[in-house]
Design an enzyme around this catalytic site. Structure first.
Site, PDB file in Angstrom:
ATOM      1  N   TYR A   1      -5.475   0.895  15.242  1.00  0.00           N
ATOM      2  CA  TYR A   1      -4.313   0.829  16.121  1.00  0.00           C
ATOM      3  C   TYR A   1      -4.682   0.561  17.573  1.00  0.00           C
ATOM      4  O   TYR A   1      -3.940  -0.070  18.293  1.00  0.00           O
ATOM      5  CB  TYR A   1      -3.518   2.145  16.053  1.00  0.00           C
TER       6      TYR A   1
ATOM      7  N   GLU B   1      -4.015  -0.546   7.584  1.00  0.00           N
ATOM      8  CA  GLU B   1      -2.891  -0.183   8.466  1.00  0.00           C
ATOM      9  C   GLU B   1      -3.111  -0.788   9.835  1.00  0.00           C
ATOM     10  O   GLU B   1      -4.227  -0.754  10.365  1.00  0.00           O
ATOM     11  CB  GLU B   1      -2.774   1.342   8.683  1.00  0.00           C
TER      12      GLU B   1
ATOM     13  N   HIS C   1      -3.137  11.098   0.420  1.00  0.00           N
ATOM     14  CA  HIS C   1      -2.705  10.682   1.759  1.00  0.00           C
ATOM     15  C   HIS C   1      -2.176  11.903   2.525  1.00  0.00           C
ATOM     16  O   HIS C   1      -0.978  12.140   2.617  1.00  0.00           O
ATOM     17  CB  HIS C   1      -1.636   9.590   1.649  1.00  0.00           C
TER      18      HIS C   1
ATOM     19  N   ASN D   1      -7.984   1.342   8.963  1.00  0.00           N
ATOM     20  CA  ASN D   1      -6.751   1.563   9.727  1.00  0.00           C
ATOM     21  C   ASN D   1      -7.103   1.459  11.192  1.00  0.00           C
ATOM     22  O   ASN D   1      -7.979   2.192  11.674  1.00  0.00           O
ATOM     23  CB  ASN D   1      -6.174   2.958   9.466  1.00  0.00           C
TER      24      ASN D   1
ATOM     25  N   ARG E   1       0.855  -1.188   0.000  1.00  0.00           N
ATOM     26  CA  ARG E   1       0.000   0.000   0.000  1.00  0.00           C
ATOM     27  C   ARG E   1       0.894   1.242   0.000  1.00  0.00           C
ATOM     28  O   ARG E   1       1.711   1.427   0.898  1.00  0.00           O
ATOM     29  CB  ARG E   1      -0.914  -0.007   1.235  1.00  0.00           C
TER      30      ARG E   1
ATOM     31  N   GLU F   1      -7.587   8.176   5.815  1.00  0.00           N
ATOM     32  CA  GLU F   1      -7.948   8.777   7.099  1.00  0.00           C
ATOM     33  C   GLU F   1      -8.538  10.179   6.989  1.00  0.00           C
ATOM     34  O   GLU F   1      -7.976  11.152   7.515  1.00  0.00           O
ATOM     35  CB  GLU F   1      -6.732   8.785   8.040  1.00  0.00           C
TER      36      GLU F   1
END
Ligand code: NAG
Ligand code: NAG
Ligand code: NAG
Ligand code: NAG
Length: 504
Positions: free
Chosen positions: A336, A404, A149, A334, A104, A194
């Site tokens: 985390y 991600e 991005h 994404n 990616r 994002e």
């Protein structure tokens, strides 16, 4: 309602796992399906360097890091970064060595369109990406390309950037150029990375470029434009490119897994509200055609209370709803970390508004959660099952591609045991969810293949499977323990070191 029981059961499970069984969690020993995609990620500004070479013009981040270095933790910029513009073949060789299925990456808009507009196409910039795609193909690695991005040509920022109504056209024109130039090589596209960071970070809380604080106002307008731009680009692909190129187009949304702080009905409702204001804000328009009801109603009520004639949350036209509804071929996620959410009394009306008041809930991360070198990035692998089920239940069982996941440290150690453990435990919980709940996760992407420029953190936070020596002109790459571990996962499709303990 069907999902409510399932949700409650999950909640109890997740609560059990997180509170008392965390140490006893048993890693999943089933192999991932052979079609499961294992990959790695980067983005253009964070790795490429060559900020002013071969006809590239300034982007927003070039300007920011040059004129406001005090906003960057170590005062450094990404003029050279990992020098991937010159060392892309080395990067591809690292990926080949790890054995990933996909890479990616993102495109630098100002490298391809120096004016920001398609009146001029910069051949050397285009060739950089074409050569990169060729190298990937030669090594059997599929590109997954993000069109935007977190950085914009400076020329467009001077015209008010994402807040300008014309942004929808600027962006979709650029996307069309990308589909046209690269669509024979690229079959997996994402429009934005994002968008919440662009809008809440940039125009709401103001912790990210361009550092404007306008909670509940400009951040909603920003999102409205990005969503319309996304839909327009998706429909252009449908109309002009899909039949010939046969690719897939989606968006990358970042989410916390927000869990209720207790099993009380009030906290369960509060967590649902928090999820809707976090992920639903973007995902609901794209998968269901409009903003979440809870956002529409809360913001309308509070706007009225503030004496405004209209809701601060803009409305889509019917045509926009139709264009948005179903405008993603998979769910790019994404992820985390996680948070807990508790109900509170509805905050009083006040001007200027705040996001906290709009949501009317309290979220937090308990102090005993496993920490990392970034405050917000608590290690919460057990929360994956909840988040993946939530997405599955709210958005029509989409194919979910984790675009991600990863963890940082500030030492750059090659013995990155926390990163190994983080990746292993997140993947294990993902595998559990696939197995136990039948959730359609199609791939996983580590952020990142190499240490890189981490925006406002500069080079102080390292996320790479490979160490990069930013003091050497060579930007020498060295594999960490995590590169070795992930290599084994890519080859065996299993999370255990001992292959004989893996089950097909
Ligand atoms: C570039 O940086 C300067 C200094 O901070 C700022 O005044 C200017 O607005 C920036 N340009 C854009 C388009 O953001
Ligand atoms: C928005 O973009 C248009 C060009 O499409 C430009 O004429 C206008 O001045 C821009 N608005 C602002 C506020 O910069
Ligand atoms: C989105 O599409 C679905 C299925 O086609 C439909 O049921 C739903 O009403 C649409 N949403 C909007 C807001 O039009
Ligand atoms: C940089 O790389 C070149 C070629 O690989 C090598 O000859 C040189 O010694 C390296 N320099 C440093 C400082 O690592």
């Amino acid at each position: 309602m069907i999902s409510f029981l399932k949700f409650t059961i999950l909640l109890v499970l997740v609560t059990l796992v997180s509170r008392s069984l965390a140490d006893e969690y048993v890693l999943n020993n089933k192999r991932f399906p052979s079609s499961f995609m294992f990959g790695v990620a980067t983005s253009a500004y964070q790795i490429e360097g060559a900020w002013n070479e071969d006809g590239k013009t300034m982007s927003t981040w070039d300007n920011l890091t040059h004129v406001r270095p005090e906003l960057i933790m170590d005062g450094r910029n990404a003029d050279i970064a990992c020098d991937s513009y010159h060392k892309y073949e080395e990067d591809v060789a690292l990926m080949k060595e790890v054995g990933v299925n996909h890479y990616r990456l993102s495109l630098s808009w100002s490298r391809i369109l120096p004016t920001g507009f398609p009146d001029q196409i910069n051949e050397p910039g285009v060739n950089y990406y074409k050569n990169l795609f060729r190298a990937l193909k030669a090594n059997g690695i599929q590109p997954l390309v993000t069109i935007y991005h977190l950085e914009l040509p400076l020329a467009l920022q001077e015209l008010n950037g994402v807040l300008n109504e014309s942004f929808v056209d600027w962006y979709s024109d650029f996307a069309a150029v990308c589909f046209d130039l690269f669509g024979d090589d690229v079959k997996l596209w994402t429009t934005f990375n994002e968008p919440k960071q662009v809008c809440s970070g940039g125009y709401g809380y103001g912790y990210f470029f361009p550092y404007i604080k306008s909670e509940g106002l400009l951040e909603y307008q920003c999102t409205h434009n990005l969503l319309r731009a996304h839909a327009k680009a998706y429909r252009i692909y449908d109309e002009k490119f899909r039949a010939r190129q046969g690719g897939k187009v989606a968006i990358v949304l970042d989410a916390y897994s927000y869990l209720p702080a207790s099993e009380s009905a009030a906290d369960i409702t509060a967590a649902e509200t928090r999820m809707q204001f976090d992920l639903g804000w973007f995902a609901n328009p794209i998968f269901n055609g409009d903003y979440p009801e809870i956002m529409k109603s809360r913001i309308a009520t509070r706007s009225k209370g503030e004496g405004r004639a209209e809701s601060r949350l803009p409305e889509f036209t019917e045509a926009e709803k139709i264009a948005l509804n179903g405008s993603a071929d998979f769910f790019g996620l994404n992820v985390y970390t996680a948070g807990l959410v508790a109900a509170i009394d509805d905050p009083p009306i006040s001007n200027p508004p705040s996001k906290y008041q709009d949501m009317g809930v309290n979220d937090y991360q308990p102090s005993d959660w496993e920490t990392t070198s970034l405050d917000w990035l608590k290690v919460t692998p057990w929360s994956m099952r909840h988040l993946l089920n939530w997405i599955n239940d709210h958005y029509h069982q989409p194919d979910i591609l984790i675009t991600e996941n990863g963890v940082c440290d500030n030492t750059g150690t090659l013995q990155d045991v926390q990163r190994v453990s983080y990746i292993q435990r997140y993947l294990s919980n993902i595998r559990d969810t696939m197995e136990l709940d039948g959730i359609n996760v199609i791939g996983y992407t580590v952020w990142s293949i190499i240490d890189n420029f981490e925006w406002a953190q500069g080079y102080t936070q390292k996320f790479g499977l490979h160490h990069v020596d930013f003091d050497s002109p060579n930007r020498t790459r060295t594999p960490k323990l995590s590169a070795q571990y992930y290599k084994n996962v890519c080859h065996t499709k299993c999370l255990l070191d001992d292959d004989s303990a893996c089950i097909d």
